[in-house]
Write a protein that holds these residues in place. Structure first.
Motif, PDB file in Angstrom:
ATOM      1  N   TYR A  50       7.611  40.962  97.086  1.00 23.14           N
ATOM      2  CA  TYR A  50       8.029  39.500  96.288  1.00 23.14           C
ATOM      3  C   TYR A  50       8.926  38.881  97.383  1.00 23.14           C
ATOM      4  CZ  TYR A  50       6.280  41.987  92.187  1.00 23.14           C
ATOM      5  OH  TYR A  50       5.508  42.829  91.089  1.00 23.14           O
ATOM      6  N   ASP A  51       8.255  37.996  98.115  1.00 21.17           N
ATOM      7  CA  ASP A  51       9.181  37.131  99.034  1.00 21.17           C
ATOM      8  C   ASP A  51       9.453  35.987  98.262  1.00 21.17           C
ATOM      9  OD1 ASP A  51       8.460  38.910 101.052  1.00 21.17           O
ATOM     10  OD2 ASP A  51       6.801  37.767 101.663  1.00 21.17           O
ATOM     11  N   ASN A  52       8.825  35.349  97.484  1.00 14.91           N
ATOM     12  CA  ASN A  52       9.098  34.173  96.746  1.00 14.91           C
ATOM     13  C   ASN A  52       9.194  34.296  95.321  1.00 14.91           C
ATOM     14  OD1 ASN A  52       9.453  31.380  95.971  1.00 14.91           O
ATOM     15  ND2 ASN A  52       7.515  31.078  97.134  1.00 14.91           N
ATOM     16  N   GLY A  53      10.129  33.492  94.475  1.00 14.23           N
ATOM     17  CA  GLY A  53      10.198  33.599  93.150  1.00 14.23           C
ATOM     18  C   GLY A  53       8.878  33.088  92.405  1.00 14.23           C
ATOM     19  N   GLU A  54       8.235  32.184  93.245  1.00 14.07           N
ATOM     20  CA  GLU A  54       6.863  31.439  92.459  1.00 14.07           C
ATOM     21  C   GLU A  54       5.485  32.125  92.935  1.00 14.07           C
ATOM     22  OE1 GLU A  54       7.303  28.916  90.678  1.00 14.07           O
ATOM     23  OE2 GLU A  54       9.606  28.850  90.654  1.00 14.07           O
ATOM     24  N   LEU A  55       4.604  32.079  92.237  1.00 12.26           N
ATOM     25  CA  LEU A  55       3.433  32.453  92.654  1.00 12.26           C
ATOM     26  C   LEU A  55       2.794  31.503  93.819  1.00 12.26           C
ATOM     27  CD1 LEU A  55       1.735  33.107  89.204  1.00 12.26           C
ATOM     28  CD2 LEU A  55       2.495  34.832  90.619  1.00 12.26           C
ATOM     29  N   SER A  56       2.031  32.159  94.594  1.00 16.33           N
ATOM     30  CA  SER A  56       1.356  31.368  95.850  1.00 16.33           C
ATOM     31  C   SER A  56       0.078  30.894  94.921  1.00 16.33           C
ATOM     32  CB  SER A  56       1.168  32.463  96.876  1.00 16.33           C
ATOM     33  OG  SER A  56       0.064  33.381  96.367  1.00 16.33           O
ATOM     34  N   ASN A  57      -0.467  29.928  95.847  1.00 16.03           N
ATOM     35  CA  ASN A  57      -1.864  29.271  95.294  1.00 16.03           C
ATOM     36  C   ASN A  57      -2.778  30.108  95.063  1.00 16.03           C
ATOM     37  OD1 ASN A  57      -0.447  26.565  95.140  1.00 16.03           O
ATOM     38  ND2 ASN A  57      -1.323  26.139  97.169  1.00 16.03           N
ATOM     39  N   GLY A  58      -3.154  31.146  96.211  1.00 16.80           N
ATOM     40  CA  GLY A  58      -3.971  32.287  95.739  1.00 16.80           C
ATOM     41  C   GLY A  58      -3.725  33.227  94.777  1.00 16.80           C
ATOM     42  N   GLU A  59      -2.408  33.511  94.424  1.00 16.76           N
ATOM     43  CA  GLU A  59      -2.160  34.490  93.315  1.00 16.76           C
ATOM     44  C   GLU A  59      -2.557  33.598  92.105  1.00 16.76           C
ATOM     45  OE1 GLU A  59       1.522  37.098  95.203  1.00 16.76           O
ATOM     46  OE2 GLU A  59       1.896  35.103  94.221  1.00 16.76           O
ATOM     47  N   SER A  60      -2.237  32.300  92.165  1.00 16.30           N
ATOM     48  CA  SER A  60      -2.430  31.639  90.775  1.00 16.30           C
ATOM     49  C   SER A  60      -3.974  31.545  90.477  1.00 16.30           C
ATOM     50  CB  SER A  60      -1.583  30.260  90.815  1.00 16.30           C
ATOM     51  OG  SER A  60      -1.673  29.455  89.649  1.00 16.30           O
ATOM     52  N   LEU A  61      -4.428  31.211  91.508  1.00 16.30           N
ATOM     53  CA  LEU A  61      -6.000  31.164  91.207  1.00 16.30           C
ATOM     54  C   LEU A  61      -6.566  32.417  90.852  1.00 16.30           C
ATOM     55  CD1 LEU A  61      -8.505  29.353  91.574  1.00 16.30           C
ATOM     56  CD2 LEU A  61      -8.769  29.926  93.861  1.00 16.30           C
ATOM     57  N   CYS A  62      -6.307  33.363  91.479  1.00 10.75           N
ATOM     58  CA  CYS A  62      -6.758  34.830  91.036  1.00 10.75           C
ATOM     59  C   CYS A  62      -6.268  35.099  89.665  1.00 10.75           C
ATOM     60  CB  CYS A  62      -6.096  35.909  92.053  1.00 10.75           C
ATOM     61  SG  CYS A  62      -6.668  37.664  91.902  1.00 10.75           S
ATOM     62  N   LEU A  63      -4.936  35.011  89.238  1.00 10.91           N
ATOM     63  CA  LEU A  63      -4.604  35.045  87.787  1.00 10.91           C
ATOM     64  C   LEU A  63      -5.455  34.554  87.033  1.00 10.91           C
ATOM     65  CD1 LEU A  63      -0.871  35.425  88.113  1.00 10.91           C
ATOM     66  CD2 LEU A  63      -2.459  37.210  87.481  1.00 10.91           C
ATOM     67  N   ASP A  64      -5.853  33.038  87.137  1.00  8.24           N
ATOM     68  CA  ASP A  64      -6.770  32.100  86.044  1.00  8.24           C
ATOM     69  C   ASP A  64      -8.109  32.800  86.097  1.00  8.24           C
ATOM     70  OD1 ASP A  64      -4.720  30.249  85.793  1.00  8.24           O
ATOM     71  OD2 ASP A  64      -5.129  29.129  87.402  1.00  8.24           O
ATOM     72  N   ARG A  65      -8.670  33.137  87.393  1.00  6.08           N
ATOM     73  CA  ARG A  65      -9.940  33.743  87.351  1.00  6.08           C
ATOM     74  C   ARG A  65      -9.992  35.189  86.594  1.00  6.08           C
ATOM     75  NH1 ARG A  65     -11.835  32.256  93.279  1.00  6.08           N
ATOM     76  NH2 ARG A  65     -12.274  29.901  93.024  1.00  6.08           N
ATOM     77  N   CYS A  66      -8.969  35.771  86.719  1.00  5.17           N
ATOM     78  CA  CYS A  66      -8.970  37.109  86.165  1.00  5.17           C
ATOM     79  C   CYS A  66      -8.735  37.140  84.753  1.00  5.17           C
ATOM     80  CB  CYS A  66      -7.900  38.092  86.752  1.00  5.17           C
ATOM     81  SG  CYS A  66      -7.445  39.619  86.164  1.00  5.17           S
ATOM     82  N   VAL A  67      -7.951  36.416  84.215  1.00  3.57           N
ATOM     83  CA  VAL A  67      -7.764  36.132  82.942  1.00  3.57           C
ATOM     84  C   VAL A  67      -9.118  35.548  82.163  1.00  3.57           C
ATOM     85  CG1 VAL A  67      -6.602  34.769  80.972  1.00  3.57           C
ATOM     86  CG2 VAL A  67      -5.085  35.943  83.258  1.00  3.57           C
ATOM     87  N   ALA A  68      -9.691  34.555  82.566  1.00  5.72           N
ATOM     88  CA  ALA A  68     -10.912  34.121  82.239  1.00  5.72           C
ATOM     89  C   ALA A  68     -12.001  35.114  82.300  1.00  5.72           C
ATOM     90  CB  ALA A  68     -11.462  32.958  83.212  1.00  5.72           C
TER      91      ALA A  68
END
Length: 110
Positions: A50-68
């Motif tokens: 956990y380097d950053n308090g925010e999601l990276s673009n890749g993590e955010s895209l992965c989460l969107d696809r995973c949930v869908a």
């Protein structure tokens, strides 16, 4: 609008124990599904560093696809389960009126 069919006003506002138990069971199922979704998608998409308090673009895209995908699969599994139960309940009727139908032949998927 009432929460899980509970609430309202007047004499019908008093819920039977069966309604309360059904609402509690539904809430338990939704909570369980949410927890499994979070665990599955978090382990696949979020790095353990956990380097950053925010999601990276890749993590955010992965989460969107995973949930869908999770919800798509959940819906398809539910449909097959319902159709299988319906097929089992209709089997004696179909067997009496003619040869037994093949698995899920009577259902059309869109």
């Amino acid at each position: 609008m009432s929460f899980l069919g509970l609430g309202g006003s007047g004499p019908s506002a008093i819920s039977s124990p069966q309604k309360i138990a059904a609402a509690e069971a539904e809430l338990d199922m939704v909570t369980d599904m949410f927890n499994r979704l979070v665990e599955s998608c978090h382990s696949k998409c979020i790095t353990t560093k956990y380097d950053n308090g925010e999601l990276s673009n890749g993590e955010s895209l992965c989460l969107d696809r995973c949930v869908a995908k999770y919800f798509d699969v959940n819906i398809k599994v539910g449909e097959v389960s319902i159709f299988s139960q319906l097929e089992i309940s209709l089997y004696p009727i179909a067997y009496q009126t003619g040869p037994p139908f093949k698995s899920l032949d009577i259902f059309v998927f869109y």
